[in-house]
Design a protein around this motif. Structure first.
Motif, PDB file in Angstrom:
ATOM      1  N   TYR A  87       0.839  -1.216   0.000  1.00 49.26           N
ATOM      2  CA  TYR A  87       0.000   0.000   0.000  1.00 49.26           C
ATOM      3  C   TYR A  87       0.865   1.254   0.000  1.00 49.26           C
ATOM      4  O   TYR A  87       0.610   2.196  -0.753  1.00 49.26           O
ATOM      5  N   ASN A  88       1.914   1.249   0.860  1.00 48.48           N
ATOM      6  CA  ASN A  88       2.799   2.419   0.936  1.00 48.48           C
ATOM      7  C   ASN A  88       3.509   2.677  -0.395  1.00 48.48           C
ATOM      8  O   ASN A  88       3.663   3.820  -0.820  1.00 48.48           O
ATOM      9  N   LEU A  89       3.950   1.601  -1.046  1.00 46.86           N
ATOM     10  CA  LEU A  89       4.737   1.736  -2.277  1.00 46.86           C
ATOM     11  C   LEU A  89       3.881   2.045  -3.498  1.00 46.86           C
ATOM     12  O   LEU A  89       4.255   2.879  -4.324  1.00 46.86           O
ATOM     13  N   TRP A  90       2.749   1.351  -3.632  1.00 46.99           N
ATOM     14  CA  TRP A  90       2.015   1.411  -4.909  1.00 46.99           C
ATOM     15  C   TRP A  90       0.508   1.687  -4.770  1.00 46.99           C
ATOM     16  O   TRP A  90      -0.211   1.656  -5.768  1.00 46.99           O
ATOM     17  N   GLY A  91       0.058   1.961  -3.560  1.00 46.91           N
ATOM     18  CA  GLY A  91      -1.377   2.210  -3.344  1.00 46.91           C
ATOM     19  C   GLY A  91      -1.897   3.366  -4.169  1.00 46.91           C
ATOM     20  O   GLY A  91      -3.019   3.314  -4.696  1.00 46.91           O
ATOM     21  N   SER A  92      -1.080   4.408  -4.343  1.00 47.05           N
ATOM     22  CA  SER A  92      -1.521   5.589  -5.108  1.00 47.05           C
ATOM     23  C   SER A  92      -1.692   5.247  -6.598  1.00 47.05           C
ATOM     24  O   SER A  92      -2.350   5.967  -7.335  1.00 47.05           O
ATOM     25  N   GLU A  93      -1.079   4.131  -7.042  1.00 44.32           N
ATOM     26  CA  GLU A  93      -1.213   3.698  -8.450  1.00 44.32           C
ATOM     27  C   GLU A  93      -2.362   2.690  -8.602  1.00 44.32           C
ATOM     28  O   GLU A  93      -2.483   2.029  -9.643  1.00 44.32           O
ATOM     29  N   HIS A  94      -3.173   2.541  -7.550  1.00 44.67           N
ATOM     30  CA  HIS A  94      -4.301   1.590  -7.539  1.00 44.67           C
ATOM     31  C   HIS A  94      -3.836   0.142  -7.710  1.00 44.67           C
ATOM     32  O   HIS A  94      -4.516  -0.671  -8.321  1.00 44.67           O
ATOM     33  N   ILE A  95      -2.651  -0.131  -7.170  1.00 38.05           N
ATOM     34  CA  ILE A  95      -2.126  -1.502  -7.175  1.00 38.05           C
ATOM     35  C   ILE A  95      -2.327  -2.099  -5.785  1.00 38.05           C
ATOM     36  O   ILE A  95      -1.976  -1.487  -4.776  1.00 38.05           O
ATOM     37  N   SER A  96      -2.939  -3.276  -5.737  1.00 35.24           N
ATOM     38  CA  SER A  96      -3.153  -3.973  -4.458  1.00 35.24           C
ATOM     39  C   SER A  96      -2.583  -5.385  -4.574  1.00 35.24           C
ATOM     40  O   SER A  96      -2.116  -5.790  -5.637  1.00 35.24           O
ATOM     41  N   VAL A  97      -2.619  -6.123  -3.483  1.00 34.78           N
ATOM     42  CA  VAL A  97      -2.038  -7.465  -3.473  1.00 34.78           C
ATOM     43  C   VAL A  97      -3.110  -8.496  -3.155  1.00 34.78           C
ATOM     44  O   VAL A  97      -4.038  -8.222  -2.393  1.00 34.78           O
ATOM     45  N   ARG A  98      -2.999  -9.665  -3.777  1.00 32.11           N
ATOM     46  CA  ARG A  98      -3.871 -10.796  -3.460  1.00 32.11           C
ATOM     47  C   ARG A  98      -3.009 -11.940  -2.941  1.00 32.11           C
ATOM     48  O   ARG A  98      -2.014 -12.306  -3.564  1.00 32.11           O
TER      49      ARG A  98
END
Length: 560
Positions: A87-98
């Motif tokens: 979230y800290n690294l890529w949350g602003s790019e709308h990237i999440s993890v599954r």
């Protein structure tokens, strides 16, 4: 003592503490006595997180990362740490993890990007993996509190809707409880199935390894202060991936989606579709065996409650339909007489080890069959503990094949003298396609334990308490004698049915509720009950008699 003090019995000694003392403070007094980190306590036979407090007299014991429950707590907490780092690294790019599934001593995860209502996988290269590891390390060094908050269930549903966590939103739609606990790590909120460590400073041992399109989040194993090596399991990974595709085809990838299908009355169609898929896979497998030519010994092995018996019968039917003459055959008949059986470190009969079988006799008989001779095969009498001969003669003709089922089927030491080209090896396990939600994968071993609790209560009169008590021993046997050989199989077969836990729930819950609160098995029973609470119940009426689930709930057309 004054009313503001509590008496706690710890390690057989009574200690006095001011009421409201945190379990964290108490655990720090005892930590140096334990080689592994204390992460939870058992307070008056209830699991408690370390940031909770002692309010009344009672008994207290510590749970470390070496314990099964402590290990799960550690892994869960590292998963939250990893999510926060993503979230800290890529949350602003709308990237999440599954978090998709468990592989070896780690979780396979994928990064997903949402755009225009669609989700696509973002390949994880070495650069991203290093960045993720660094950010996780930074969060660990800051020792940030992992805070638990209790919320109204409706508020939690609204929260997860706003956070775009649709799976959790669906999951809580069916929750009976009016409140739900969520965890907060530096403003990042999520729900987890189970407890957490108190802060990120506890989470020092992990690794990120790129694998396929995603990455594996690795954890320690026996040595709790060292990350386990990653041993890729290609066949297992691709079997899990194929199962996920079937789930996607049925539009059921999570428990919430399954509950939707049950609530909407769509289950009969889903049962029929899943059983058709199952039969198609067995038919394809039989075709592969026939086309490979010259196979006389179909060796089937897998962990407890994988449905090996039903599978061997259904495979035999498909082989017969393709012109072969299959003979289902249990390896148990080659048990050594009980007076010759090895014993384990506790002096108990070790029926799991290879030496519990008469390997020499097995190889002799199989080679005689291969040579076209007529052989009198043994039958093991479990009451007397001895092998018997009851004129069970067999001779292998051109179309005859033995379908041999047993835990050591994939171990080449069992069939060491048989030509490699005469064997076809199948590994079977119940690898559930369902996930709880985006970040909680459903433990495969839980599904198998629930299968076994239901089956053993029905067929052997074994209580859920007894099954839970022996499960760790069963798992140790699997780790030693089955899992190391799984990648050597010609084919890996997944026997899990997407709907089965909704069916098993109705049979398992009464058995689990029967376990008394004072029993050591109560905590595990309580955990399984909480797990089953996620599922809407589903009647078994529409399930066919040859379904693998019938081996456990009853009503099978096979002798299982």
């Amino acid at each position: 003592m004054g009313k503001d003090m509590v008496s706690l019995t710890i390690e057989g000694e009574v200690r006095q503490y001011p009421a409201g003392t945190s379990f964290l403070a108490i655990s720090q007094e005892y930590q140096e006595k334990y080689p592994d980190d204390i992460v939870l306590v058992v307070y008056n036979n209830r699991l408690r997180e370390l940031n909770k407090t002692a309010q009344r007299d009672g008994t207290l014991s510590f749970v470390t990362t070496a314990d099964k429950t402590g290990k799960k707590t550690y892994r869960r907490s590292v998963t939250l740490l990893m999510q926060k780092a993503v979230y800290n690294l890529w949350g602003s790019e709308h990237i999440s993890v599954r978090v998709l599934y468990s592989i070896g001593q780690g979780y396979y995860c994928e990064l997903r990007e949402k755009a225009d209502g669609q989700e696509r996988v973002i390949a994880v290269d070495e650069e991203r993996a290093i960045a993720l590891k660094k950010e996780m390390y930074r969060l660990v060094t800051e020792d940030i509190e992992i805070e638990k908050r209790s919320m109204n269930t409706d508020d939690a549903i609204a929260l997860f809707h706003d956070l775009g966590m649709e799976d959790k939103e669906k999951l809580f739609k069916y929750r009976r409880s009016s409140r739900v606990n969520i965890y907060v790590l530096d403003h990042y909120k999520d729900y987890f199935y189970g407890f957490m460590v108190p802060s990120t400073g506890y989470l020092r041992y992990y690794d990120i390894v790129t694998y396929e399109d995603g990455f594996v989040l690795l954890f320690p194993n026996e040595n709790t202060r060292e990350v386990a090596e990653f041993a890729p399991s290609g066949k297992l990974f691709h079997t899990l991936k194929a199962s996920r595709e079937w789930g996607r085809m049925l539009e059921i990838g999570t428990i919430g989606a399954l509950n939707d299908a049950i609530a909407e009355g769509r289950m009969q169609e889903i049962i029929l579709t899943q059983e058709a898929l199952f039969e198609e896979r067995i038919g394809h497998l039989a075709d592969t065996i026939v086309k490979s030519g010259g196979k006389k010994f179909i060796m089937i092995a897998g962990p407890s409650s994988s449905g090996k018996t039903t599978f061997s019968h259904r495979l035999s039917i498909q082989l017969a339909a393709k012109g072969l003459k299959p003979h289902p055959f249990p390896l148990d008949d080659y048990y050594a007489n009980r007076d010759q059986c090895p014993r384990d470190e506790n002096g108990e009969l070790d029926l799991e080890c290879l030496e519990a079988l008469d390997v020499e006799l097995f190889n002799h008989d199989m080679n005689e069959l291969l040579a076209g001779k007529r052989v009198n095969l043994p039958v093991f009498n479990f009451k007397t503990g001895k092998r018997e001969y009851k004129d069970r003669y067999m001779q292998l003709g051109k179309e005859d094949v033995l379908v041999i089922e047993g835990i050591h089927g994939l171990n080449d030491r069992l069939s060491c003298s048989l030509p490699v080209e005469s064997k076809f090896k199948i590994y079977i396990s119940a690898l559930t396609q369902l996930n709880i939600d985006e970040h909680n994968c459903l433990p495969t071993t839980d599904g198998r334990m629930i299968r076994r609790i239901v089956r053993d209560a029905r067929t052997r009169g074994t209580s859920a308490k007894e099954t839970i008590a022996m499960w760790d021993s069963v798992r140790r046997g699997e780790e030693r004698y089955i899992f190391p050989f799984q990648e050597g199989a010609d084919v890996m077969f997944n026997s899990a049915l997407i709907y089965e836990l909704a069916v098993l729930k109705m049979y398992a819950e009464p058995l689990l509720f029967a376990i008394d609160k004072d029993c050591p098995e109560y905590l595990e029973a309580k955990r399984l009950l909480k797990f089953l609470d996620y599922f809407l119940p589903m009647p078994s009426d529409g399930i066919s008699q040859n379904s693998i689930i019938r081996e456990f709930i009853g009503g099978s057309c096979f002798n299982v």
